[in-house]
Design an enzyme around this catalytic site. Structure first.
Site, PDB file in Angstrom:
ATOM      1  N   HIS A 171       0.750  -1.203  -0.078  1.00 52.45           N
ATOM      2  CA  HIS A 171       0.115   0.095   0.252  1.00 52.45           C
ATOM      3  C   HIS A 171       0.864   1.255  -0.009  1.00 52.45           C
ATOM      4  CE1 HIS A 171      -3.033   2.938   0.791  1.00 52.45           C
ATOM      5  NE2 HIS A 171      -2.590   3.136   2.167  1.00 52.45           N
ATOM      6  N   HIS A 219       3.726   6.857   5.643  1.00 49.71           N
ATOM      7  CA  HIS A 219       2.532   7.699   5.988  1.00 49.71           C
ATOM      8  C   HIS A 219       1.668   6.839   7.056  1.00 49.71           C
ATOM      9  CE1 HIS A 219       0.323   5.450   2.903  1.00 49.71           C
ATOM     10  NE2 HIS A 219      -0.712   5.531   3.455  1.00 49.71           N
ATOM     11  N   GLU A 268       0.531   5.460  12.499  1.00 53.67           N
ATOM     12  CA  GLU A 268      -0.849   4.981  12.668  1.00 53.67           C
ATOM     13  C   GLU A 268      -0.998   3.515  13.010  1.00 53.67           C
ATOM     14  OE1 GLU A 268      -4.900   4.656  10.073  1.00 53.67           O
ATOM     15  OE2 GLU A 268      -3.545   6.604   9.841  1.00 53.67           O
ATOM     16  N   ASP A 269       0.169   2.767  12.303  1.00 57.73           N
ATOM     17  CA  ASP A 269      -0.360   1.087  12.238  1.00 57.73           C
ATOM     18  C   ASP A 269       0.841   0.308  12.918  1.00 57.73           C
ATOM     19  OD1 ASP A 269      -2.873   1.698  11.124  1.00 57.73           O
ATOM     20  OD2 ASP A 269      -2.021   1.351   9.257  1.00 57.73           O
ATOM     21  N   ASP A 283      -3.454   8.239  -1.153  1.00 55.61           N
ATOM     22  CA  ASP A 283      -3.667   7.202  -0.244  1.00 55.61           C
ATOM     23  C   ASP A 283      -4.972   6.917  -0.492  1.00 55.61           C
ATOM     24  OD1 ASP A 283      -3.577   5.594   2.362  1.00 55.61           O
ATOM     25  OD2 ASP A 283      -4.912   7.019   2.870  1.00 55.61           O
TER      26      ASP A 283
END
Length: 717
Positions: A87, A111, A115-116, A176
């Site tokens: 991704h 990016h 967050e992950d 994205d």
């Protein structure tokens, strides 16, 4: 028709790079980092695309970003079954092909790490610097655990605020979302629809405003396929059927090429296929599609002057369709777009639309702000700053973004912000009006003097009493046009407030939020009771009487009554209601309001039912002597014209009104919806007997399908 039309993302008639195999890249990614002296195979496509736009780019930082992203996401899988690293790789490749600079690509690879994964912003800042850290933070979502249902709107608020300082944040977000939309098929249908609607309402308008047409058009087609699958398949079938060797655009393109070559103009003539949504729009507009409706000609030249030379040759050697000509070079769109648009008639009457632009303009038209590279980099040729500045001069921060950032501060409630954001982004055009001090105001098309007042004065605009537009007195409801000069007029009494009817004329969120906030702070004024509404009519609070008079004192038996209305009380002051603007021979009903005055309505006015529901007793009213005799001042009436949009419609309507000897007191044109336009005119006629003829004349204007008397909503209280 060229086979490229079947693929809306296809480039312009040139050999394209082989489609990226994300599964293969995923397998490469799982092998882990490689030696320091070369790039990992997985980002070789990114490096190739990046070097095509930036030959001297240093790829070392990209290698380090990939190594961190791959190691952080290792073991994570997408719902499609692919390794998650595919991704960020795909998002970075999208941006690289648009020409994004190295810092943007670095942040794009990273990016989702904060967050992950376990990577923190401090780590990103330490390894890659402040700019990359800011971009990564800007696109990092807020946690639902902390924000609940407000997580999505507050994430977009955070992202937009970050975009105000660095537009590259939104570039990454758009890429994205594009890759997520491409791979949305693995989601449940209801989730696909929810994501597609947010994309349609928020991301696509933002892509349009930032000028990133390459992303916008593909997002539109992906949303179209999910939300309107039947129409999408019909459009796909039409495009497939038009694909063949006998493409009428090919013939016209060859003729244009020879014409320009004979004129000594160096130009590249290409056929630019329309994407699915564009074909669908043309079909809805024209009905049956012509062979040339599936694409447009694109003429690329070297210099700005060459664009006009090409235009001159085309209009000389072909029959031009003058109504299709638009000059977006002399007057660029608010999203940086520049081009000349025209249409010419080719062999056998085929009409082809033509876009004329330089190679530089084309790059900006496709990539928008992405094509600007790093807009914050210091120009080596520029003189050094002698004084430090806390604000960076951002050439990519247009008026719409500044307005958005201003009003979002007042929209503290997430639901209000989310609803207002969608409404604001639904305004698809922008105008520029001039202030009397030489400054300018950027406003959405359809904005009124109310919007201009709040844009210039903020909360001080609560005391506005009118405006001067191009030197003439105008009501606050007056709709502004591109290039107008506007001077809002403020009352000396700072305690006065806005009228509730200003909300009907406000197009900008800043104005609507400010007006709504004032009524929240003054609840007694927020919902005026029917008698107040009747006595004043809409839009009278704080407006100059000469410019905005909505009702006229009627004649009583003991004194002059210019409107010729008789009521039971011979000494009562009589007013005509502004909500329904009665004129002879309308049947009348009156109600006593504050101060003993009687407000007279048309009998079918919604306000009549509202007054009776709250127990108000009607007062008998009739036109004097039963003849509907009018005064020298004439009568006032509000008419609503429903029409299909077309060029010169407004000019033809106003000409019809002027021919009937009617004076326009105020006019409002609502933004077009599904090719339909609604015009509202408040007019003064010398005699009510001329009203039927005026309405017939307006209905006779081409494109107008209905003209009716205005019926304002009944007041509540």
């Amino acid at each position: 028709m060229s086979a490229e039309a079947a693929d809306p993302g296809a480039p312009l008639r040139r050999r394209s790079r082989p489609r990226i195999d994300l599964r293969r890249l995923g397998r490469v990614a799982l092998r882990g980092p490689v030696s320091r002296d070369r790039l990992p195979d997985a980002i070789s496509h990114v490096a190739e695309a990046h070097r095509a736009h930036h030959p001297d780019a240093d790829l070392t930082i990209l290698r380090r970003a990939y190594v961190l992203a791959e190691s952080s996401h290792r073991g994570q899988m997408r719902k499609s079954g692919e390794p998650y690293i595919t991704h960020p790789l795909a998002v970075t490749l999208i941006l690289a092909e648009l020409g994004a600079e190295t810092t943007t690509l670095t942040a794009s690879l990273l990016h989702d790490t904060v967050e992950d994964t376990e990577v923190t912003l401090d780590q990103v800042k330490e390894q890659f610097g402040d700019e990359v850290c800011y971009l990564v933070d800007g696109v990092t979502k807020l946690e639902k655990v902390d924000y609940g249902a407000a997580a999505e709107p507050e994430t977009f608020r955070k992202m937009l605020v970050a975009t105000g300082n660095d537009v590259r944040v939104m570039s990454i977000k758009l890429a994205d979302r594009l890759h997520n939309m491409r791979t949305l098929g693995v989601m449940r249908p209801e989730k696909q629809a929810r994501i597609a609607k947010v994309t349609r309402d928020v991301l696509i308008p933002l892509a349009e405003r930032l000028g990133v047409q390459a992303l916008k058009t593909e997002l539109e087609d992906l949303v179209f396929a999910i939300l309107h699958p039947e129409e999408y398949e019909e459009t796909r079938a039409l495009i497939a059927a038009a694909t063949g060797p006998d493409d009428p655009l090919e013939t016209i393109a060859d003729n244009v090429t020879h014409t320009l070559r004979d004129a000594g103009i160096s130009a590249e003539v290409l056929i630019r296929p329309r994407h699915f949504v564009s074909v669908h729009r043309v079909r809805r507009k024209r009905g049956e599609l012509r062979g040339t409706d599936f694409g447009r000609l694109l003429v690329l030249v070297g210099e700005d002057a060459d664009c006009y030379a090409v235009l001159g040759e085309l209009h000389t050697c072909f029959t031009p369709v003058i109504s299709e000509f638009k000059d977006f070079i002399a007057a660029p769109k608010f999203n940086l777009y520049q081009s000349l648009h025209t249409a010419v008639v080719g062999p056998e009457g085929a009409v082809a639309e033509v876009l004329i632009r330089t190679h530089r303009m084309h790059k900006v038209a496709e990539a928008g702000v992405v094509a600007l590279g790093n807009p914050y980099a210091q120009d080596p040729a520029a003189p050094p700053q002698t004084e430090p500045s806390d604000e960076r001069a951002d050439p990519t921060r247009p008026g719409w973004l500044s307005r958005l950032l201003d009003w979002q501060e007042s929209a503290t409630d997430p639901d209000t912000f989310w609803t207002t954001l969608r409404d604001d982004l639904a305004q698809d055009r922008e105008i520029t009006v001039f202030r009397t001090d030489g400054g300018t105001l950027g406003l959405p098309a359809g904005a009124s003097c109310v919007d201009a007042a709040y844009a210039q004065y903020g909360d001080l605009a609560h005391t506005a009493i009118g405006a001067r537009v191009n030197g003439r007195l105008a009501t606050l409801s007056t709709v502004l046009c591109d290039g107008d000069t506007v001077q809002p007029l403020l009352a000396q009494d700072t305690a006065s407030g806005p009228s509730p009817d200003w909300l009907d004329h406000a197009r900008t969120p800043a104005a609507r939020i400010a007006i709504t906030g004032w009524f929240s702070d003054h609840p007694d004024e927020a919902k005026p009771d029917p008698e107040t509404a009747d006595a004043t009519g809409p839009g009278t609070r704080g407006e100059p009487a000469a410019a905005t008079e909505r009702e006229a004192p009627a004649r009583s038996r003991s004194g002059p009554r210019p409107t010729g209305v008789v009521v039971d009380d011979p000494n009562a002051q009589v007013r005509l209601a502004g909500c329904c603007t009665p004129v002879p021979p309308d049947e009348l009903t009156g109600f006593v309001v504050r101060g003993g005055a009687v407000t007279v309505h048309r009998r079918e006015c919604p306000a009549v039912a509202a007054m009776q529901e709250i127990g108000r007793a009607p007062v008998a009213a009739r036109w004097e002597d039963g003849e509907g005799r009018e005064s020298d001042a004439g009568c006032r009436v509000t008419l609503v014209a429903e029409s299909f949009g077309r060029p010169r419609l407004l000019a033809d309507l106003t000409e019809a009104i002027a021919t009937a000897d009617a004076a326009i007191v105020s006019a409002t044109v609502e933004p077009p919806s599904e090719q339909r336009v609604r015009h509202t005119y408040t007019l003064r006629l010398p005699d009510a007997a001329g009203l039927p003829g005026l309405m017939r004349a307006m209905r006779d204007v081409a494109g107008v399908y209905d003209v009716s008397r205005a019926q304002h909503p009944a007041p509540t209280g």
